[in-house]
Scaffold this active site. Structure first.
Site, PDB file in Angstrom:
ATOM      1  CG  ASN A  49      -1.950  -1.113   1.141  1.00 16.01           C
ATOM      2  OD1 ASN A  49      -2.494  -1.396   0.082  1.00 16.01           O
ATOM      3  ND2 ASN A  49      -2.193  -1.774   2.252  1.00 16.01           N
ATOM      4  CB  CYS A  50      -0.123   4.731  -0.679  1.00 14.56           C
ATOM      5  SG  CYS A  50       0.556   6.371  -0.940  1.00 14.56           S
ATOM      6  N   PRO A  51       2.912   4.361   0.760  1.00 11.05           N
ATOM      7  CG  PRO A  51       4.829   5.510   1.547  1.00 11.05           C
ATOM      8  CD  PRO A  51       3.608   4.735   2.014  1.00 11.05           C
ATOM      9  CG  LEU A  52       5.701   0.321   1.293  1.00 14.42           C
ATOM     10  CD1 LEU A  52       5.407  -0.991   2.003  1.00 14.42           C
ATOM     11  CD2 LEU A  52       7.154   0.702   1.460  1.00 14.42           C
ATOM     12  CG  ASP A  81      -2.771   1.303  -2.794  1.00 14.34           C
ATOM     13  OD1 ASP A  81      -3.965   1.641  -2.754  1.00 14.34           O
ATOM     14  OD2 ASP A  81      -1.869   1.931  -2.216  1.00 14.34           O
TER      15      ASP A  81
END
Length: 78
Positions: free
Chosen positions: A16-19, A43
């Site tokens: 999920n954000c920011p990965l 995501d």
């Protein structure tokens, strides 16, 4: 439009954000200019995230599509 031929594919499913953006940025940094990177994400925020990322960095978002609950992107390194 058919998806472009990618030189590298990275599966970011489950992140999920920011990965997804951070992993894509790292992968692009290791590639020569003009290389196409294929990303697989789950995501639901990634379509807008990658559009903004490419606008800010100058990389090209060549193609994107959604299939089987996954978001697929083809980015070309500037």
């Amino acid at each position: 439009m058919t998806a472009p031929q990618a030189q590298l594919s990275v599966d970011l499913s489950g992140l999920n954000c920011p990965l997804p953006i951070l992993r894509a940025k790292k992968a692009l940094a290791d590639l020569p200019s003009g290389t196409v990177l294929h990303l697989i994400c789950t995501d639901p925020g990634t379509p807008s995230d990658f559009a903004a990322f490419c606008e800010q960095t100058g990389h090209s978002l060549l193609h994107q599509e959604q299939a089987d609950g996954k978001f697929l992107f083809w980015l070309q390194r500037r």
